[in-house]
Structure formats: structure tokens, C-alpha cells
Design an enzyme around this catalytic site. Structure first.
Site, short mmCIF file in Angstrom:
data_model
loop_
_atom_site.label_atom_id
_atom_site.label_comp_id
_atom_site.label_asym_id
_atom_site.label_seq_id
_atom_site.Cartn_x
_atom_site.Cartn_y
_atom_site.Cartn_z
CG ASP A 1 -3.42 27.68 6.16
OD1 ASP A 1 -3.53 28.88 5.96
OD2 ASP A 1 -4.24 26.86 5.79
CB THR A 2 1.83 24.32 5.38
OG1 THR A 2 0.75 23.42 5.48
CG2 THR A 2 3.11 23.56 5.26
CB ILE A 3 6.08 27.20 7.77
CG1 ILE A 3 6.64 26.06 8.66
CG2 ILE A 3 5.21 28.14 8.56
CD1 ILE A 3 8.06 25.68 8.40
#
Length: 571
Positions: A379-381
Site C-alpha cells: 500500500d502506498t501514498i
């Protein structure tokens, strides 16, 4: 009132079912944000404010992006941190050029494919020491800062250090994902001690809840060492020695030598033209060119005529995605180990040939890649920032699967990414595991220019959703005439089940699954099912969006993801 509303709906065209029920316009959760000087859009309001403060104090968009990213590693550890990788595209107003940076790390040199085979593994596990690769984010900060920064990097890191020591209240979506990660990751050394809080009198540890204050003094110390000692304090100093000892004590392979040898690289962004707009992505080992392939396949169709939410819109997008992802699985990999035929894959000629495989009437069950790999002897920003001088930054950073591997070295306050899970444990594949190799990467920043001038900096975080999201945002803006906020709030499509870059063992043979976010009319769903699509409802896998557009009247326009905790703001 209910019957009147139903009667109104019956008089509207099919695609208006996806629109605001009062105005008939595309739905948006809020207005676009306009600002005359500078703007920032991130997945956390405090990080957005940090970026604005840095620019008000004379920092460039890159200074602001570094400051916000450092803060997000503290405030949103469910998606990113200094234990992960970073990719960025920067528009430089002085040279009037785009610059790309690939900040992905490599696999440990002491770990081999034979070691996985000795353990009878056919896939790299998602957590623990085996999927860990060198974190590239800190190196990327300094590379970006060295070329485009204006303030001392210690000033850029100061806000994150202050919040790490003094604390900040945890936001709602972050608290949700944090709580979900704790049961899985608590088995790994250092996680429980550094990323959980005391429970409710039952002796159990848990993640912080919405509104609870969170401090991370260990991360504050790590960031202070980086601020004072530069990138080498992270890759060659005491931090690297602590990392080395931690992995040696816990069955890992990442070493001091791996850390000391790391370097990211400047890369040339790759583009295709979609209806007069030049769309830019970074080349592999990332998956950005899949978005370009999807757009090339869609360009021959009059999507505006079909309308948003129509069966044709959803069907054509899904079939284009299947074709692009077949190539993604077969040939996107570390360019140091395999030369992906990027120019061919993003060419209009190739799209015309591949496009012949799309049927308007039937969903494809299986798709072969158009380019068969020929091996040579990833998951990531997401966040974007634009400053008063015209510099724009499109930046994405990640620990990969949620909070990453769970491996959290003592006293450092961060978790290592598990990006190595994306390697293939199969000899002869472009993405096969090898020592010192970068894995296939899902995180991709994007940028759009028009007539050689900046138009849009944007991204959509979320694994395989990212290139799908990039294409959908541009369809919404260019084909369906939505504004910047509407383009992100419109219900999304996610196709799941394509062959993945971890080899042919999971080759698509049944057409996969089509997830439609709430808002698509049932008439569309039924039409898709008649074409052979397997349509299902899924809550949550549609990614997270931030965007900044150049306002033709001066300044910028910003938008932020309604599905996250984020904020777009400016001055």
C-alpha cells in the site's frame, strides 16, 4: 418524494445514474481547490499543511514534497515510510523539462534463487525477512533535493521530527488499516514494541485509534541523524549497522554492504499522446507504461459518445486493461537485467495491432502477451506539490503491502518494505529473483503536458489499480469533461485476475473479475454480464487519488481523494 425521485431517474439518460441527483452533473464530494501561488495535495491534512508551510518559508516544491513525505512516514505508516521506495516526476520551470527519479532498492546480494528453492518455496512470502529489499526513499530525497531543493534538508525534515516527538492525532482511515495490520505483523521482531499501544486492560497490544495521539521518538531520532549526517547517515552509518545486526539476528539477508551500495537513478519519463495530451510515466521496473498502453488501445473509440458508466465504456476499458496487463506480466522488469521493449509497447502501431483482439460483444477469457520476452546475456501514498515558480512534483512512496514486511529494527522507528514479494521464483523470467536486482514495482507517479507546457500532476495509489486508475482519471477529464475533483470522485472500475508479473502459474484463463464501485447503473451491470464479464461488488480496492492542475487563468487547481483522509490546500 421517493416516487418522484424514481420518476425523475427514469427520464434521465443511462449515464446520469452516476451523476448528482439534483444537478445531473458528475458527482463530487467537494469543490476543487483554487490557489494563486502554490498548492499541495496529500493523503493527510497535516502533511498538506507542512508542504504549504515549507513553500511559504521559501522552499521549492521539492523541499515541500520531501517535508510532507517525511511526515507521512510518521503519520501514515500503513502506506509508506523510510523503509520503502520512492518514485518521482518533477517539472522544472527553468529548463521546461520533466525529470524522473527511480528510487527503488535492490535485493540482498547474499540471497539467491537457490535459497528459495532449498526452502521449497514457489512464491516469496509477503512478510518477514525474505521479501525485504534495500529502501530507496532516503536516497531519493537527497537526489531530488540536490537538484531542486532550496532550503537545507534539515529544515525539510524538522516538521516530521517535531510531530514524531510531540505527537499527533491519528486519522480515521489510517487507524482502520493500522488496526488490521497488527495481528499479522506482531509476530515479527520490533513491530509490537514500536507500532502498537497498550490495550484496554486486557493485556493485548493494538494500533492507535482514531483521534488518539501517536508519538514515534525512535523515528524522530532516525530523521535527526539523517538531517545532520545526510544520506550516508542512513546507508553507511550507525543506522545501517543496526539494520545489518537486526537481519543477521532474525534470519534475514539484508546487510550493511547492501545498504552502502545502494543508489537510485535519474530516468527519462516515457509518454504517449492521448487526444492531444502528452501523458508521462516512468519506464520499468515500474508498471507506469501499462497506463499508456491502455490509453493507446482506447483512443480509437468515441468514449464521449458512449458516455460515462455505459456498458461500452466499462467493457472497452476492461478489455484494454487485460491486453496491457498481459504485457506487464511478461516483460516489465529491472532494465539492468532485462531490456523491456518500451518503445514498441507504447507505440500507436503496436496498439492498433493489439486492438484487433478487442471484441465489442464478448469479454476475453484469456490473453497472451504481444511481446514474448527474449532474455539478455521490478500500500502506498501519493502526493503532489506545486510552487509559486511553476515547479510541480508528482511523488509516490510505499512500503508495499500495507505496513510492509513487519520487520522493524530496534530503536529506528520504521518498518521495512516487502517489495521483494514481487519477484518470480522461476528461472528464465524477466522478473526472476536475482541478487542485487530491483523487483517489478507497482508504484507510479504520472504527469500530463499539453503543447509542451505542464497541465496535470497526478497519481492513483493502490497496487495493480494504479495504471487502471491513471487511465480512468484521464478518461474522466478528457473524454467525459469532468472537473479535477469529479474525476477522482466518480465511481471506479477495477479488473482483477490478469496474469501477474510473478510468472505464468497464475495466468488468466477465466476472464478475471470486474469490480464496479457503487454508482454504476444496473443496466450497465446486466449488459456487461451478457458480454461474459464476471461482475462483483468490492468495497475498498479502488485506490487513492491526488491531483494538481495548472489553472489557465493563473495559479493552480487541486483535488484530493474522498476515499482517504487527504486534503488539497493552497495559498
Amino acid at each position: 418524494m421517493r416516487s418522484l425521485f424514481a420518476a425523475v431517474l427514469l427520464t434521465l439518460p443511462l449515464t446520469a445514474m452516476c451523476a448528482d441527483r439534483i444537478t445531473g452533473k458528475p458527482f463530487a464530494t467537494r469543490s476543487e481547490v483554487y490557489a494563486p501561488h502554490a498548492i499541495a495535495a496529500t493523503s493527510h491534512p497535516l502533511a498538506t499543511q507542512i508542504a504549504l508551510d515549507v513553500m511559504k518559508q521559501g522552499g521549492s516544491a521539492v523541499d515541500a514534497a520531501i517535508a510532507a513525505n517525511a511526515a507521512l512516514g510518521l503519520m501514515e505508516p500503513t502506506g509508506n515510510g523510510v523503509g520503502g521506495d520512492l518514485f518521482a516526476i518533477v517539472w522544472d520551470p527553468k529548463s521546461k523539462k520533466l525529470y524522473g527519479y527511480n528510487g527503488s532498492g535492490r535485493s540482498p546480494k547474499s540471497l539467491s534463487l537457490a535459497e528459495f528453492q532449498r526452502r521449497s518455496l514457489t512464491e516469496i512470502p509477503p512478510h518477514g525477512p525474505l521479501p525485504v529489499t534495500v529502501p530507496g526513499a532516503v536516497d531519493a530525497w537527497f537526489a531530488l533535493h540536490g537538484r531542486f531543493g532550496r532550503k537545507p534538508i534539515a529544515d525539510d525534515l524538522a516538521p516530521a521530527i517535531r510531530y514524531a516527538r510531540e505527537g499527533h492525532p491519528v486519522h480515521e482511515v489510517i487507524a482502520y488499516y493500522w488496526d488490521r495490520s497488527v495481528p499479522t505483523l506482531s509476530k515479527w521482531p520490533g513491530f509490537t514494541e514500536q507500532f502498537t499501544v497498550a490495550g484496554d486492560g486486557d493485556g493485548k497490544r493494538r494500533g492507535p485509534r482514531t483521534g488518539e495521539m501517536w508519538k514515534n521518538p525512535n523515528l524522530a531520532n532516525t530523521l535527526e541523524k539523517i538531517a545532520q549526517g545526510g544520506r550516508d547517515a542512513f546507508y553507511k552509518g550507525d543506522i545501517a549497522r543496526t539494520i545489518d545486526a537486526y537481519f543477521k539476528a532474525n534470519g534475514g539477508f539484508l546487510s550493511y554492504e547492501d545498504m552502502a551500495a545502494h543508489t537510485g537513478e535519474w530516468v527519462e519519463p516515457v509518454s504517449t499522446n492521448y487526444r492531444g495530451y502528452d501523458v508521462w510515466e516512468l519506464p520499468p521496473n515500474g508498471q507506469g507504461i501499462a497506463a499508456l498502453q491502455i490509453l493507446n488501445l482506447l483512443e480509437p473509440y468515441d468514449l464521449k459518445k458512449y458516455g460515462f458508466g455505459s456498458p461500452e465504456h466499462v467493457h472497452l476499458f476492461t478489455e484494454a486493461k487485460k491486453l496491457a496487463f498481459a504485457d506487464r506480466a511478461a516483460s516489465y522488469a529491472d532494465p539492468d537485467f532485462y531490456r523491456t521493449p518500451v518503445a514498441k509497447l507504447v507505440s500507436k502501431e503496436y496498439a492498433r495491432e493489439r486492438g484487433k483482439l478487442i471484441s465489442m460483444d464478448r469479454a476475453a477469457k484469456a490473453v497472451e502477451p504481444g511481446v514474448i520476452p527474449q532474455l539478455n546475456e521490478g500500500d502506498t501514498i501519493y502526493m503532489t506539490v506545486a510552487d509559486a515558480d511553476g515547479m510541480m512534483v508528482s511523488l509516490i512512496q510505499s512500503n508495499y503491502r500495507g505496513m510492509g514486511s513487519g520487520m522493524a529494527p530496534p530503536g529506528l522507528g520504521f518498518i521495512f518494505q516487502d517489495r521483494g514479494e514481487q519477484f518470480v521464483l522461476k528461472e528464465g523470467h524477466p522478473n526472476s529473483f536475482a541478487p542485487g536486482k530491483r523487483p517489478f514495482h507497482t508504484i507510479i507517479p504520472a504527469f500530463v503536458t499539453k503543447s509542451g507546457q505542464p497541465w496535470l500532476s497526478f497519481g492513483v495509489m493502490g497496487g495493480a489499480m494504479q495504471p487502471q486508475g491513471h487511465a480512468q482519471i484521464l478518461m474522466n477529464l478528457i473524454d467525459f469533461g469532468m472537473n479535477l475533483q469529479e474525476a477522482g470522485d466518480a465511481p471506479r472500475i477495477q479488473h482483477d485476475g490478469s496474469t501477474e508479473p510473478d510468472g505464468q502459474a497464475k495466468a488468466m484463463s477465466d476472464g478475471g473479475e470486474l469490480d464496479l464501485e457503487s454508482g454504476y447503473p444496473y443496466e450497465t451491470v446486466r449488459a456487461l454480464m451478457r458480454k461474459g464479464h464476471s461482475v462483483r461488488f468490492a468495497d475498498g480496492p479502488y485506490g487513492g487519488y491526488q491531483a494538481i492542475m495548472v489553472n489557465p487563468n493563473g495559479g493552480y487547481v487541486g483535488a484530493s481523494e474522498s476515499r482517504k483522509d487527504g486534503q488539497a490546500a493552497g495559498y
